[in-house]
Design a protein around this motif. Structure first.
Motif, PDB file in Angstrom:
ATOM      1  N   PHE A  14     154.055  96.796   0.457  1.00 34.84           N
ATOM      2  CA  PHE A  14     154.645  95.639  -0.225  1.00 34.84           C
ATOM      3  C   PHE A  14     154.902  94.431   0.670  1.00 34.84           C
ATOM      4  O   PHE A  14     155.352  93.386   0.174  1.00 34.84           O
ATOM      5  CB  PHE A  14     155.935  96.022  -0.962  1.00 34.84           C
ATOM      6  N   ALA A  15     154.619  94.521   1.962  1.00 35.32           N
ATOM      7  CA  ALA A  15     154.891  93.393   2.851  1.00 35.32           C
ATOM      8  C   ALA A  15     153.719  93.149   3.791  1.00 35.32           C
ATOM      9  O   ALA A  15     153.021  94.083   4.194  1.00 35.32           O
ATOM     10  CB  ALA A  15     156.168  93.640   3.658  1.00 35.32           C
ATOM     11  N   GLU A  16     153.530  91.901   4.133  1.00 37.01           N
ATOM     12  CA  GLU A  16     152.509  91.509   5.109  1.00 37.01           C
ATOM     13  C   GLU A  16     153.189  90.918   6.337  1.00 37.01           C
ATOM     14  O   GLU A  16     154.294  90.384   6.259  1.00 37.01           O
ATOM     15  CB  GLU A  16     151.553  90.481   4.501  1.00 37.01           C
ATOM     16  N   GLY A  17     152.510  91.034   7.468  1.00 37.95           N
ATOM     17  CA  GLY A  17     153.007  90.423   8.695  1.00 37.95           C
ATOM     18  C   GLY A  17     154.335  90.975   9.157  1.00 37.95           C
ATOM     19  O   GLY A  17     155.167  90.225   9.695  1.00 37.95           O
ATOM     20  N   PHE A  18     154.560  92.282   8.958  1.00 42.32           N
ATOM     21  CA  PHE A  18     155.844  92.857   9.346  1.00 42.32           C
ATOM     22  C   PHE A  18     156.028  92.807  10.854  1.00 42.32           C
ATOM     23  O   PHE A  18     155.131  93.142  11.628  1.00 42.32           O
ATOM     24  CB  PHE A  18     155.948  94.306   8.874  1.00 42.32           C
ATOM     25  N   THR A  19     157.218  92.390  11.260  1.00 40.54           N
ATOM     26  CA  THR A  19     157.585  92.327  12.677  1.00 40.54           C
ATOM     27  C   THR A  19     158.935  92.998  12.865  1.00 40.54           C
ATOM     28  O   THR A  19     159.914  92.640  12.195  1.00 40.54           O
ATOM     29  CB  THR A  19     157.681  90.865  13.161  1.00 40.54           C
ATOM     30  N   ASP A  20     158.982  93.980  13.766  1.00 38.06           N
ATOM     31  CA  ASP A  20     160.246  94.657  14.032  1.00 38.06           C
ATOM     32  C   ASP A  20     161.253  93.692  14.637  1.00 38.06           C
ATOM     33  O   ASP A  20     160.904  92.834  15.470  1.00 38.06           O
ATOM     34  CB  ASP A  20     160.023  95.809  15.014  1.00 38.06           C
ATOM     35  N   LEU A  21     162.504  93.841  14.215  1.00 39.08           N
ATOM     36  CA  LEU A  21     163.572  93.133  14.895  1.00 39.08           C
ATOM     37  C   LEU A  21     163.848  93.819  16.224  1.00 39.08           C
ATOM     38  O   LEU A  21     163.625  95.023  16.365  1.00 39.08           O
ATOM     39  CB  LEU A  21     164.838  93.136  14.041  1.00 39.08           C
ATOM     40  N   PRO A  22     164.336  93.081  17.211  1.00 37.51           N
ATOM     41  CA  PRO A  22     164.656  93.720  18.502  1.00 37.51           C
ATOM     42  C   PRO A  22     165.636  94.862  18.290  1.00 37.51           C
ATOM     43  O   PRO A  22     166.585  94.764  17.508  1.00 37.51           O
ATOM     44  CB  PRO A  22     165.294  92.577  19.307  1.00 37.51           C
ATOM     45  N   VAL A  67     157.261  85.437   0.076  1.00 36.88           N
ATOM     46  CA  VAL A  67     158.657  85.164   0.433  1.00 36.88           C
ATOM     47  C   VAL A  67     158.999  85.908   1.720  1.00 36.88           C
ATOM     48  O   VAL A  67     158.835  87.129   1.801  1.00 36.88           O
ATOM     49  CB  VAL A  67     159.615  85.609  -0.688  1.00 36.88           C
ATOM     50  N   ALA A  68     159.463  85.189   2.723  1.00 39.48           N
ATOM     51  CA  ALA A  68     159.922  85.826   3.960  1.00 39.48           C
ATOM     52  C   ALA A  68     161.232  86.547   3.691  1.00 39.48           C
ATOM     53  O   ALA A  68     162.148  85.982   3.078  1.00 39.48           O
ATOM     54  CB  ALA A  68     160.108  84.781   5.057  1.00 39.48           C
ATOM     55  N   ALA A  98     169.515  88.065   8.720  1.00 36.35           N
ATOM     56  CA  ALA A  98     169.233  87.445   7.423  1.00 36.35           C
ATOM     57  C   ALA A  98     170.150  86.251   7.173  1.00 36.35           C
ATOM     58  O   ALA A  98     169.718  85.217   6.659  1.00 36.35           O
ATOM     59  CB  ALA A  98     169.386  88.481   6.313  1.00 36.35           C
ATOM     60  N   ILE A  99     171.417  86.407   7.532  1.00 47.28           N
ATOM     61  CA  ILE A  99     172.363  85.310   7.342  1.00 47.28           C
ATOM     62  C   ILE A  99     171.999  84.122   8.223  1.00 47.28           C
ATOM     63  O   ILE A  99     171.985  82.967   7.767  1.00 47.28           O
ATOM     64  CB  ILE A  99     173.796  85.790   7.641  1.00 47.28           C
ATOM     65  N   HIS A 100     171.678  84.396   9.467  1.00 44.33           N
ATOM     66  CA  HIS A 100     171.374  83.320  10.414  1.00 44.33           C
ATOM     67  C   HIS A 100     170.147  82.515   9.968  1.00 44.33           C
ATOM     68  O   HIS A 100     170.130  81.287  10.061  1.00 44.33           O
ATOM     69  CB  HIS A 100     171.145  83.899  11.810  1.00 44.33           C
ATOM     70  N   TYR A 101     169.125  83.213   9.457  1.00 43.78           N
ATOM     71  CA  TYR A 101     167.885  82.534   9.084  1.00 43.78           C
ATOM     72  C   TYR A 101     167.747  82.313   7.583  1.00 43.78           C
ATOM     73  O   TYR A 101     166.684  81.903   7.109  1.00 43.78           O
ATOM     74  CB  TYR A 101     166.686  83.326   9.614  1.00 43.78           C
ATOM     75  N   ARG A 102     168.821  82.584   6.825  1.00 44.82           N
ATOM     76  CA  ARG A 102     168.858  82.325   5.382  1.00 44.82           C
ATOM     77  C   ARG A 102     167.720  83.040   4.659  1.00 44.82           C
ATOM     78  O   ARG A 102     166.952  82.442   3.887  1.00 44.82           O
ATOM     79  CB  ARG A 102     168.794  80.825   5.091  1.00 44.82           C
ATOM     80  N   LEU A 103     167.618  84.347   4.858  1.00 40.90           N
ATOM     81  CA  LEU A 103     166.560  85.146   4.254  1.00 40.90           C
ATOM     82  C   LEU A 103     167.139  86.178   3.292  1.00 40.90           C
ATOM     83  O   LEU A 103     168.216  86.716   3.531  1.00 40.90           O
ATOM     84  CB  LEU A 103     165.762  85.874   5.342  1.00 40.90           C
ATOM     85  N   PRO A 104     166.429  86.479   2.213  1.00 43.02           N
ATOM     86  CA  PRO A 104     166.864  87.574   1.341  1.00 43.02           C
ATOM     87  C   PRO A 104     166.698  88.914   2.052  1.00 43.02           C
ATOM     88  O   PRO A 104     165.927  89.034   3.013  1.00 43.02           O
ATOM     89  CB  PRO A 104     165.924  87.456   0.145  1.00 43.02           C
ATOM     90  N   LEU A 223     161.689  84.943  -7.705  1.00 44.54           N
ATOM     91  CA  LEU A 223     162.668  84.394  -8.643  1.00 44.54           C
ATOM     92  C   LEU A 223     163.973  84.025  -7.933  1.00 44.54           C
ATOM     93  O   LEU A 223     164.507  82.922  -8.109  1.00 44.54           O
ATOM     94  CB  LEU A 223     162.966  85.415  -9.738  1.00 44.54           C
ATOM     95  N   LEU A 224     164.502  84.952  -7.151  1.00 43.40           N
ATOM     96  CA  LEU A 224     165.823  84.752  -6.570  1.00 43.40           C
ATOM     97  C   LEU A 224     165.838  83.741  -5.438  1.00 43.40           C
ATOM     98  O   LEU A 224     166.920  83.332  -4.995  1.00 43.40           O
ATOM     99  CB  LEU A 224     166.385  86.095  -6.090  1.00 43.40           C
ATOM    100  N   THR A 225     164.669  83.340  -4.963  1.00 41.56           N
ATOM    101  CA  THR A 225     164.608  82.319  -3.902  1.00 41.56           C
ATOM    102  C   THR A 225     163.975  81.027  -4.391  1.00 41.56           C
ATOM    103  O   THR A 225     163.759  80.112  -3.596  1.00 41.56           O
ATOM    104  CB  THR A 225     163.818  82.845  -2.687  1.00 41.56           C
TER     105      THR A 225
END
Length: 450
Positions: A14-22, A67-68, A98-104, A223-225
């Motif tokens: 369901f996602a493309e370009g997945f990048t692990d968080l540190p 949607v990122a 998510a909060i810092h970068y305003r992401l769902p 929808l939500l973004t």
């Protein structure tokens, strides 16, 4: 059969370009964990070797339907997806990112609960996770949960049940009590711990097959973004173009089976929509209330619509839930009024119909986003008025709004049944009467869609 895809297999679907968080490991490294559980280090090492992961969650960012989003996906193969201190580290860091970068946020949950080998240090992670989720809510960011098999214990009680929208895979075990800790002796009770049962109880918004999950998840995030609309323009009238000549004729016009109902209005008004379901209180689902979010001319608008039946406590609480969620996300709301009134049987009273109606009145009154209302059929008493926005309510020509039904008014006044039509005229319930009284702003017409 249970869905046992690995976390990364699911992410690829369901996602493309997945990048692990540190990786974030604030927890101290003690031999066999904080309570010295013999063999815990070896169990973790075997789990890491088997799954290729260092913990029971994979956290990162990815593109879901354009949607990122921040993704928190459980790896059930790592100690049953259990929650430990390092799990809490990762989830908290992901939510704060998510909060810092305003992401769902999307959480795909598959867990047996808190990790016994860490004792109370593991259980207390639920408080951290709940606090992080609360910060996301406070930031006005959406959180969508996917409930996989199993979703039990604290994972259900925080990341699953606490999400804004919950999507569940059919057949998944979903419940606070896992299969090995439930009361013994009643095998038939196992059905209560399923995604299907949770949906019927009003705790899950939608059952989604694995094949449909990528598209459904993408649709929800889009929808939500989406850009927020302004004051919702009331829908055009889909039925009669002129109002009846008398109050009783207005009542009969609103009650006719041929009159367009809420689903027709929502389909005509929105280009695309997704529904939420259930009151999240165990009261179940009221099929006579439709709630969700829709896209109109590129902007998102929430909706809560009565569908022509007496509204139950579950229906009112679902509408209140929708309005509060939309308000937190900054999404304007459209409500459609069409009910003979609130359910008035003994079951409704036991389920708290008064308190449920009060929740909707309060949600509308306290909403910071604009709420607009169209009365499309029957407007029966307080059960209808709770859905109506003061100062932004319109009527269709084939609708009415009344302090009570003509039949109830005649009964209260001890009038004969043949006096009901005259009583309806006295109530001044026609659309033009309601406008003249200042309760509605105007009457919409079957104009071309704007």
């Amino acid at each position: 059969m249970p869905d046992r895809k690995s976390a990364r297999e699911l992410i690829k679907e369901f996602a493309e370009g997945f990048t692990d968080l540190p990786l974030v490991d604030q927890a101290a490294a003690e031999t066999d964990g904080p309570i010295g559980w013999a063999g815990y280090d070896d169990a973790r090492d075997r789990a890491a070797e088997r799954t290729g992961e260092r913990e029971s969650v994979v956290c990162g960012t990815g593109d879901v339907g354009g949607v990122a989003a921040v993704l928190v996906v459980f790896e059930f193969g790592f100690l049953g997806g259990s929650l430990g201190r390092r799990t809490g580290d990762r989830i908290e860091a992901a939510f704060d990112y998510a909060i810092h970068y305003r992401l769902p946020v999307v959480t795909a949950v598959a867990t047996g609960g808190s990790r016994m080998q860490e004792g109370m240090a593991a259980l207390s992670q639920l408080q951290r996770i709940a606090a992080a989720a609360a910060r996301v809510r406070g930031a006005g960011l959406p959180h969508v949960a996917v409930l996989r098999d199993p979703t039990t214990g604290g994972g259900w009680a925080t990341l699953g049940a606490g999400a804004d929208v919950t999507l569940a895979l059919p057949g998944a075990q979903v419940g606070f009590a896992g299969s090995r800790v439930r009361p013994a002796g009643d095998d038939s009770a196992a059905a209560a711990y399923t995604a299907e049962s949770q949906f019927a109880g009003g705790h899950v918004d939608r059952l989604v097959s694995p094949e449909d999950l990528p598209g459904t998840l993408a649709s929800w995030l889009r929808l939500l973004t989406a850009p927020r609309g302004g004051v919702p323009v009331p829908p055009r009238a889909l039925g009669a173009g002129t109002e009846p000549m008398s109050g009783w004729a207005a009542v009969r016009a609103a009650r006719t089976e041929q009159r367009p109902r809420a689903e027709a209005y929502l389909d005509d008004y929105f280009d695309h929509r997704e529904g939420i379901s259930g009151d999240r209180c165990g009261g179940g689902v009221d099929p006579g209330v439709a709630c969700g979010f829709g896209r109109r001319a590129g902007q998102v608008i929430a909706y809560a619509a009565q569908c022509g039946t007496a509204t139950t406590p579950a229906g009112f609480r679902t509408a209140a839930r929708l309005i509060r969620l939309a308000d937190r996300l900054g999404i304007p709301v459209l409500t459609l009024v069409d009910t003979p009134g609130a359910a008035n049987d003994a079951a409704a009273e036991r389920a708290g119909i008064g308190g449920a109606i009060a929740e909707v009145f309060a949600a509308v009154a306290s909403a910071r986003v604009p709420v607009s209302t169209l009365v499309i059929g029957e407007g029966g008493s307080g059960g209808a008025l709770a859905f109506a926005a003061p100062g932004r309510t319109w009527m269709t020509p084939d609708s009415y709004f009344s302090v009570t039904s003509p039949e109830a008014a005649a009964s209260i006044l001890k009038r004969a049944p043949d006096e009901v039509p005259a009583t309806a005229d006295q109530l001044r319930l026609r659309p033009s009467d309601v406008v003249a009284l200042g309760t509605a702003e105007g009457i919409v017409t079957p104009r071309t869609r704007s």
